[in-house]
Design an enzyme around this catalytic site. Structure first.
Site, PDB file in Angstrom:
ATOM      1  N   ASP A 218       1.563  -4.203 -13.341  1.00 19.50           N
ATOM      2  CA  ASP A 218       0.228  -4.756 -13.171  1.00 19.50           C
ATOM      3  C   ASP A 218      -0.884  -3.884 -12.952  1.00 19.50           C
ATOM      4  O   ASP A 218      -1.817  -4.120 -13.171  1.00 19.50           O
ATOM      5  CB  ASP A 218       0.775  -5.645 -11.727  1.00 19.50           C
ATOM      6  CG  ASP A 218       0.989  -4.759 -10.587  1.00 19.50           C
ATOM      7  OD1 ASP A 218       2.448  -4.349 -10.984  1.00 19.50           O
ATOM      8  OD2 ASP A 218       0.514  -4.538  -9.656  1.00 19.50           O
TER       9      ASP A 218
ATOM     10  N   LYS B 196       8.713 -10.152 -11.874  1.00 15.44           N
ATOM     11  CA  LYS B 196       7.683  -9.977 -10.504  1.00 15.44           C
ATOM     12  C   LYS B 196       6.243 -10.382 -11.037  1.00 15.44           C
ATOM     13  O   LYS B 196       5.822  -9.613 -12.039  1.00 15.44           O
ATOM     14  CB  LYS B 196       7.738  -8.808 -10.233  1.00 15.44           C
ATOM     15  CG  LYS B 196       6.525  -8.603  -9.255  1.00 15.44           C
ATOM     16  CD  LYS B 196       7.231  -8.044  -7.767  1.00 15.44           C
ATOM     17  CE  LYS B 196       6.122  -7.829  -6.441  1.00 15.44           C
ATOM     18  NZ  LYS B 196       5.994  -6.484  -6.273  1.00 15.44           N
TER      19      LYS B 196
ATOM     20  N   TYR C 237       4.625   4.996 -12.388  1.00 12.77           N
ATOM     21  CA  TYR C 237       3.417   4.683 -11.530  1.00 12.77           C
ATOM     22  C   TYR C 237       2.729   6.034 -10.874  1.00 12.77           C
ATOM     23  O   TYR C 237       1.600   6.324 -10.702  1.00 12.77           O
ATOM     24  CB  TYR C 237       3.936   3.611 -10.499  1.00 12.77           C
ATOM     25  CG  TYR C 237       2.718   3.609  -9.368  1.00 12.77           C
ATOM     26  CD1 TYR C 237       1.790   2.725  -9.991  1.00 12.77           C
ATOM     27  CD2 TYR C 237       2.786   4.215  -8.150  1.00 12.77           C
ATOM     28  CE1 TYR C 237       0.573   2.228  -8.673  1.00 12.77           C
ATOM     29  CE2 TYR C 237       1.818   3.801  -7.282  1.00 12.77           C
ATOM     30  CZ  TYR C 237       0.871   2.834  -7.731  1.00 12.77           C
ATOM     31  OH  TYR C 237      -0.419   2.879  -6.781  1.00 12.77           O
TER      32      TYR C 237
END
Lengths: 259, 525
Positions: free
Chosen positions: B299, B371, B264
């Protein structure tokens, strides 16, 4: 009725003035809270009004949904908005206009400045992917797009724009806490005015969902784009400024513009 | 547990490819250290506090040591050599003296080195034992107050910028049904090369992650856990330039989950890839030891790339995150692998596609608490339509047995959630879980149906991408993940290995590098 200048909200009948609103009051749910909600909406101009739903949301707070009739009239002749004052071009038309008039590619630098890490807006406008089925600026052959991404400082941005000989700068601001979007944009435009002479300064564009499009002068930028702006609108504005308003240098066969 | 019929050989291939992609990265991390890994080690040894200007002592001490003798051999040898020599009574005093130039550091040799090493081991060992003690304390409290009654766990965000205001909101959220509270960080923090000190009341779009803020919030939630009769978990972010230090502070203060993705920082914060992978490995070793559940950030890919076209990049990233996590010692129950409900709702069969992707993750990682992240990209400001979309998101979560459900807000992209927005969002979740929380046991998509076919297709595309990454020549590290990242394979972001922030904080380890924390945290040690 054609040519009507006075309108009212439309519920299920012309002129009924019906609106729906919801809000929370810091009052425990009960008769007092409901009365308080009715008092508020009466002051907002809803009469008659019905509290159709009230619900306790945590201790000492009540959420309301209210339907009511707004007494206010809307005079369309007094509405002031920023209408698009330039023609909307297809990518093909924009490319052609740039090629014919400037004989070189236009460099567009984009960034989210300050601590804002939300690149959704700038990416939607700049990435080839675009949004709402419309391709982004990278798709335009005559635009050279440099997307610096998130959390770029103003000095970094100015430096990079100088190095890239940017014709235009797109700055996206999503975070609005404590008016960060306004302050960051003002800092940016001031820095560009300091670093460039008026004739050499890139076209400055600010965008973000919470910007008011009439704020360009306050922000010190050439244009503000709000919610729902498409890449074609931005590209068309660039052509309008750089080509139609002759703000960009034209390449000559020998000397190309360089910084 | 819902199960799709996947070819076991394809699943094995995908896993072994992910391991092969990761191996050279892991080898590379073992050859480097970073300023933040070294500072995290100092923090585990008990160094806290800051100078009057707010610069943490960990930074002051590390910078001085680095300027004097470098950190190629690690910060511990010169620091504990100075302490053994009697230059200062403790680390904080040493840092204060070092910052005014009254201590000179050296690299100890021979018996001095042995003495410094053993003193460093002793001091860092205290911190590692605190991680162990906090883990036991969590286990004790979970036993006493219990886990949430339902799956998925309900995860809610607070983000006021003021830790004291956050506490009020977090306690209210827990009373309203939240099982996990995440305190969103101030947007600028990921790019700070130090961890701010003390309780903070100012932040942009979030609250600073500091040791004191962690302590305050955990204590408040312990109190609320007792009131509501279930253990309320606390989440923060081990990401950005100080990932290892924040991981250490989280372990010391008994945080329960940390956002911690292997890529990320590289992709979305433009942090140098080598820095990120080195910091990642250390932070995951800390999380493994401290019993913290990590949440990965897949995500995010779907907020920039298309959620259908890029579905396989999510799967690839999940496989890589799993592989890196296992290598660092994390167990399956600690892998909150991320994915999101981000397909354009105007696309025909969008919900079936979402189910296919969610079930693929569920089937590939049967023992991980996945998640499940709510829609953001297609939340248009039409709050009514958004509320419906969140309802379908919740339904997909129930139907596919997700582990952690981040509650979607109908005001996403409009305002920071209001009190009423949060209440409506929780009503939405509760309705769905109450109405059909057990639907997963009835939901077996046929092997030749749309959902199973789509899942197999995404898995095949994932294997294909992993094969291409393995085959990619990489001049620096012998395999292709770094060049794949440089080429914009993930989230359309192009990040070269020699670019990005924090590169100057990366140092190649010398042969006699010493870090007692890494020695103790290494799996099997």
């Amino acid at each position: 009725m054609s040519g009507a200048q006075i309108v009212r909200p439309y519920g299920d009948t012309t002129g009924d003035g019906m609106v729906q609103t919801s809000f929370t009051l810091p009052v425990s749910n009960g008769k007092l809270a409901e009365g308080a909600a009715l008092q508020l909406v009466a002051k907002m101009g809803l009469d008659p009004a019905m509290v159709v739903h009230s619900r306790s949301v945590g201790e000492g707070y009540t959420f309301f949904v209210v339907y009511g009739r707004a007494g206010h009239l809307v005079d369309l002749s007094e509405v002031r908005v920023v209408e698009r004052d330039y023609p909307l071009l297809s990518p093909k038309e924009a490319n052609l206009a740039i090629r014919n008039a400037l004989r070189r590619r236009v460099t567009v630098v984009g960034a989210c400045i300050g601590t804002d890490a939300h690149t959704v807006g700038i990416d939607a406008i700049m990435n080839i992917k675009g949004f709402a089925g419309e391709k982004g600026l990278e798709y335009y052959r005559e635009l050279r797009v440099v997307n610096l991404g998130a959390q770029v400082s103003v000095p970094q941005l100015v430096e990079r724009c100088t190095a890239e000989a940017a014709d235009a700068v797109l700055v996206s601001q999503v975070v609005t806490q404590r008016d960060a979007h306004v302050l960051n944009t003002q800092e940016m435009s001031a820095a560009f005015r300091e670093a460039f002479s008026a004739s050499r300064r890139p076209v400055l564009i600010a965008g973000g969902p919470r910007f008011d499009e009439s704020m360009a002068a306050d922000l010190g930028v050439d244009r503000v784009f709000g919610r729902g702006t498409t890449p074609a609108e931005v590209a068309s504005f660039l052509v309008h400024e750089l080509v139609t308003n002759r703000r960009a240098a034209v390449a000559t066969p020998r000397a190309r513009r360089s910084a | 547990m819902p199960v799709l019929e996947l070819d076991p050989a394809a699943v094995r291939t995908a896993r072994s490819l992910a391991r092969r992609v990761g191996e050279p990265i892991v080898a590379m991390t073992k050859e480097h250290t970073t300023v933040s890994v070294e500072r995290a080690t100092l923090r585990l040894a008990g160094l806290a506090g800051a100078d009057p200007d707010g610069t943490p002592w960990a930074n002051r001490l590390l910078d001085t040591v680095r300027a004097d003798v470098g950190i190629e051999c690690g910060v511990c040898l010169p620091v504990w050599d100075a302490l053994v020599r009697g230059e200062a009574g403790d680390l904080a005093e040493l840092a204060a003296k070092a910052s005014v130039g009254s201590v000179t550091f050296r690299l100890p040799k021979g018996r001095d080195r042995v003495r410094a090493r053993s003193a460093a081991r002793k001091a860092v060992g205290v911190g590692v034992r605190t991680l162990d003690a906090q883990r036991r304390e969590r286990e004790r409290l979970v036993k006493r107050w219990g886990n949430p009654a339902q799956q998925p766990w309900i995860y809610l965000i607070v983000a006021t910028g003021d830790i004291y205001e956050d506490i009020v909101q977090a306690q209210a959220a827990a009373h309203a049904g939240a099982d996990v509270i995440a305190v969103i960080r101030s947007t600028g923090q990921s790019l700070l090369d130090f961890v701010p000190e003390g309780a903070t009341r100012e932040g942009y779009a979030g609250t600073y992650a500091t040791q004191e803020n962690f302590r305050l919030m955990r204590a408040a939630l312990d109190q609320t856990s007792a009131e509501v009769g279930r253990y309320i978990r606390l989440t923060n972010y081990a990401s950005g330039l100080c990932m290892p230090e924040i991981a250490a502070l989280a372990g010391l203060q008994r945080l329960d989950m940390m956002l911690n993705d292997s890529m990320y920082g590289i992709l979305f914060r433009d942090i140098n890839p080598v820095r990120t992978f080195v910091d990642q490995r250390f932070s995951r070793q800390v999380h493994a030891r401290a019993g913290i559940i990590i949440n990965t950030g897949e995500d995010n890919y779907l907020t920039t790339a298309d959620a259908v076209e890029a579905a396989h990049t999510v799967t690839v990233s999940q496989l890589l995150n799993e592989s890196f996590a296992k290598e660092a010692g994390l167990a399956d129950w600690q892998l909150g692998l991320g994915h999101a409900f981000e397909i354009d709702p105007d696309l025909p069969d969008s919900f079936r596609l979402e189910l296919a992707h969610a079930l693929l993750a569920r089937t590939l990682f049967p023992d991980a608490p996945l998640k499940w992240m709510p829609p953001t990209r297609h939340m248009s400001g039409d709050v009514f339509r958004g509320y419906l979309l969140d309802g379908f998101f919740n339904l997909a979560g129930a139907l596919t047995g997700q582990g952690i459900l981040l509650v979607g807000m109908m005001t996403e992209a409009v305002v920071t959630p209001w009190l009423s927005d949060r209440d409506l969002a929780l009503q939405n979740v509760r309705y769905v879980l109450n109405a059909c929380g057990g639907l997963a046991e009835d939901f077996h998509p046929p092997a030749d149906g749309f959902i199973a076919t789509r899942a197999r297709q995404v898995l095949a595309e994932s294997i294909d991408l992993l094969e291409r990454i393995v085959a990619r020549p990489d001049p620096t590290f012998g395999a292709g993940l770094l060049t794949a990242i440089a080429d914009g394979t993930f989230g359309l972001m192009k990040r070269p290995a020699d670019g990005g922030r924090g590169l100057d904080g990366v140092v190649r380890r010398a042969d006699d590098y010493l870090n007692p924390a890494i020695d103790m945290l290494e799996p099997g040690s």
